[in-house]
Design an enzyme around this catalytic site. Structure first.
Site, PDB file in Angstrom:
ATOM      1  CB  VAL A  56      -1.100   0.262   1.241  1.00 21.25           C
ATOM      2  CG1 VAL A  56      -2.281  -0.963   1.053  1.00 21.25           C
ATOM      3  CG2 VAL A  56      -0.258  -0.030   2.675  1.00 21.25           C
ATOM      4  CB  SER A 134      -6.206   1.901  16.449  1.00 14.65           C
ATOM      5  OG  SER A 134      -5.748   1.643  17.971  1.00 14.65           O
ATOM      6  CE1 TYR A 147      -1.153   0.671  14.632  1.00 16.32           C
ATOM      7  CE2 TYR A 147      -2.187   1.267  16.592  1.00 16.32           C
ATOM      8  CZ  TYR A 147      -2.318   0.413  15.509  1.00 16.32           C
ATOM      9  OH  TYR A 147      -3.214  -0.381  15.525  1.00 16.32           O
ATOM     10  CB  ALA A 149       0.993  10.204  14.951  1.00 14.91           C
ATOM     11  CB  SER A 150      -0.308   6.263  11.586  1.00 11.25           C
ATOM     12  OG  SER A 150      -0.827   5.355  12.386  1.00 11.25           O
ATOM     13  CE  LYS A 151      -3.932   1.862  12.799  1.00 14.19           C
ATOM     14  NZ  LYS A 151      -4.567   1.269  11.547  1.00 14.19           N
ATOM     15  CB  ILE A 182      -7.923  -7.548  17.734  1.00 18.77           C
ATOM     16  CG1 ILE A 182      -8.960  -6.317  17.847  1.00 18.77           C
ATOM     17  CG2 ILE A 182      -8.744  -8.728  16.985  1.00 18.77           C
ATOM     18  CD1 ILE A 182     -10.140  -6.497  18.655  1.00 18.77           C
TER      19      ILE A 182
HETATM   20  P1  NDP Z   1      -1.966  -8.363  11.420  1.00 16.05           P
HETATM   21  O1  NDP Z   1      -0.594  -7.958  11.661  1.00 16.05           O
HETATM   22  O2  NDP Z   1      -2.407  -9.682  11.891  1.00 16.05           O
HETATM   23  O3  NDP Z   1      -2.030  -8.227   9.721  1.00 16.05           O
HETATM   24  C1  NDP Z   1      -1.484  -7.156   9.180  1.00 16.05           C
HETATM   25  C2  NDP Z   1      -2.160  -7.284   7.521  1.00 16.05           C
HETATM   26  O4  NDP Z   1      -1.485  -5.940   6.789  1.00 16.05           O
HETATM   27  C3  NDP Z   1      -1.461  -8.333   6.859  1.00 16.05           C
HETATM   28  O5  NDP Z   1      -2.247  -8.915   5.977  1.00 16.05           O
HETATM   29  C4  NDP Z   1      -0.087  -7.699   6.132  1.00 16.05           C
HETATM   30  O6  NDP Z   1       0.290  -8.694   5.178  1.00 16.05           O
HETATM   31  C5  NDP Z   1      -0.744  -6.112   5.822  1.00 16.05           C
HETATM   32  N1  NDP Z   1       0.201  -5.563   5.580  1.00 16.05           N
HETATM   33  C6  NDP Z   1       1.225  -5.009   6.528  1.00 16.05           C
HETATM   34  N2  NDP Z   1       1.963  -3.939   5.758  1.00 16.05           N
HETATM   35  C7  NDP Z   1       1.533  -3.952   4.253  1.00 16.05           C
HETATM   36  C8  NDP Z   1       1.865  -3.225   3.231  1.00 16.05           C
HETATM   37  N3  NDP Z   1       2.788  -2.303   3.194  1.00 16.05           N
HETATM   38  N4  NDP Z   1       0.854  -3.281   2.260  1.00 16.05           N
HETATM   39  C9  NDP Z   1      -0.136  -4.066   2.239  1.00 16.05           C
HETATM   40  N5  NDP Z   1      -0.192  -4.898   3.161  1.00 16.05           N
HETATM   41  C10 NDP Z   1       0.536  -4.846   4.334  1.00 16.05           C
HETATM   42  O7  NDP Z   1      -2.635  -7.267  11.975  1.00 16.05           O
HETATM   43  P2  NDP Z   1      -4.062  -7.098  12.422  1.00 16.05           P
HETATM   44  O8  NDP Z   1      -5.142  -7.709  11.586  1.00 16.05           O
HETATM   45  O9  NDP Z   1      -4.098  -7.099  13.892  1.00 16.05           O
HETATM   46  O10 NDP Z   1      -4.486  -5.308  11.987  1.00 16.05           O
HETATM   47  C11 NDP Z   1      -5.069  -4.947  10.772  1.00 16.05           C
HETATM   48  C12 NDP Z   1      -5.376  -3.881  11.273  1.00 16.05           C
HETATM   49  O11 NDP Z   1      -6.066  -3.372  12.422  1.00 16.05           O
HETATM   50  C13 NDP Z   1      -4.469  -2.658  11.231  1.00 16.05           C
HETATM   51  O12 NDP Z   1      -4.645  -1.360  10.629  1.00 16.05           O
HETATM   52  C14 NDP Z   1      -3.888  -2.432  12.827  1.00 16.05           C
HETATM   53  O13 NDP Z   1      -3.398  -1.280  12.904  1.00 16.05           O
HETATM   54  C15 NDP Z   1      -5.650  -2.270  13.040  1.00 16.05           C
HETATM   55  N6  NDP Z   1      -5.814  -2.456  14.442  1.00 16.05           N
HETATM   56  C16 NDP Z   1      -5.297  -3.904  15.308  1.00 16.05           C
HETATM   57  C17 NDP Z   1      -5.345  -3.890  16.448  1.00 16.05           C
HETATM   58  C18 NDP Z   1      -5.007  -5.109  17.333  1.00 16.05           C
HETATM   59  O14 NDP Z   1      -5.018  -5.205  18.360  1.00 16.05           O
HETATM   60  N7  NDP Z   1      -4.688  -6.442  16.629  1.00 16.05           N
HETATM   61  C19 NDP Z   1      -5.827  -3.087  17.423  1.00 16.05           C
HETATM   62  C20 NDP Z   1      -6.570  -1.643  16.505  1.00 16.05           C
HETATM   63  C21 NDP Z   1      -6.290  -1.537  15.309  1.00 16.05           C
HETATM   64  P3  NDP Z   1       1.630  -8.376   4.668  1.00 16.05           P
HETATM   65  O15 NDP Z   1       2.638  -8.617   5.769  1.00 16.05           O
HETATM   66  O16 NDP Z   1       1.860  -9.967   3.660  1.00 16.05           O
HETATM   67  O17 NDP Z   1       1.787  -7.131   3.549  1.00 16.05           O
END
Ligand code: NDP
Length: 241
Positions: A56, A134, A147, A149-151, A182
């Site tokens: 992304v 988040s 993080y 700041a980004s959210k 989560i």
């Molecule tokens: P995971 O680490 O389980 O999954 C992250 C996903 O993002 C993967 O599919 C990864 O795939 C993808 N990703 C990371 N960097 C890139 C990139 N540069 N381009 C494309 N894809 C990318 O995280 P979660 O499922 O926990 O998190 C998902 C979202 O939820 C995030 O935005 C996170 O900030 C948010 N969130 C999560 C919380 C939690 O407690 N888990 C709490 C609050 C928010 P790959 O590495 O193959 O690119």
């Protein structure tokens, strides 16, 4: 409740793991056509889910993805901007590299994919975008200045796009889900005692499961949420009551 999401064409960034993967699986069970994107390929056991490589942080890859989906289906009904990372440290120890890395993925990455797909939805005169922010973007957190700041930025962009993409009555809805803690790979590096502390801060006395966030995202994508736009839906077990 039947979400009536069958045959909708939905793109999910971060669709390969965690919350994004659970969302892809839920939507595919409901017979949506799902493009699950990430940098590393993975297998799915549902033929309605198509893996698509995507970083992304690279806008041209977001445009290519949009064009590929449009070539096959001529429309994009839903977008989940979920891809995100952490690189935590107390501010005095946080490197510029780690600050920029998180901003590039979580903030610029969401901007890139929405810039690529949002205007297509405007032309179609329909579409639902769900960003994943988040609880930390709303309240801040020790060791997560980058993080948070980004959210916070994702929340601000979500509200801006809710205004911008429907300013001429196009009917494009844009909302954010703000999860609490989560249980996904993202929490793997968090020490057990901190996880227990977070659990104790919730009213439900437990951390969340990715499927619970997927349910909220699916609802916002569906026409059942037809009068909701510009909203930030907390899904955090009552962490901040
Ligand atoms: P995971 O680490 O389980 O999954 C992250 C996903 O993002 C993967 O599919 C990864 O795939 C993808 N990703 C990371 N960097 C890139 C990139 N540069 N381009 C494309 N894809 C990318 O995280 P979660 O499922 O926990 O998190 C998902 C979202 O939820 C995030 O935005 C996170 O900030 C948010 N969130 C999560 C919380 C939690 O407690 N888990 C709490 C609050 C928010 P790959 O590495 O193959 O690119």
């Amino acid at each position: 409740m039947d979400l009536e999401i069958k045959d909708k064409v939905i793109v999910i960034t971060g669709g390969t793991r965690g919350i994004g993967r659970s969302t892809a699986q839920l939507l595919a069970q409901e017979e949506a056509i799902v493009f699950a994107c990430g940098r590393h390929s993975t297998d799915f056991d549902n033929e309605n889910i198509h893996y698509h490589p995507l970083d992304v942080t690279d806008y041209s890859q977001c445009v290519n993805l949009r064009d590929e989906v449009l070539k096959s289906y001529s429309r994009i009904d839903g977008l989940v901007a979920d891809a995100g990372i952490t690189a935590d440290a107390l501010t005095q120890k946080m490197t510029e590299e780690d600050f920029i890395k998180v901003i590039n993925t979580n903030l610029l990455g969401v901007f890139n994919i929405v810039k690529a797909i949002g205007p297509t939805m405007q032309v179609q005169k329909h579409g639902s975008i769900v960003t994943v922010s988040s609880v930390v973007g709303e309240y801040g957190n020790i060791g997560q200045a980058n993080y948070a700041a980004s959210k916070a930025g994702v929340i601000a962009m979500t509200k801006s796009w809710a205004k911008e993409f429907s300013r001429k009555g196009e009917g494009v809805r844009v909302n954010s889900v703000a999860p609490g803690y989560i249980l996904t790979d993202m929490l793997k590096s968090v020490p057990e005692e901190l996880l227990q502390k977070f659990e104790g801060m919730t009213m439900l006395k437990r951390l969340g499961q990715p499927e619970e966030i997927a349910d909220t995202i699916a609802f916002l994508l569906s026409d059942r949420a037809s009068y909701i736009t510009g909203a930030v839906i907390d899904a955090n077990g009552g962490m901040r009551l």
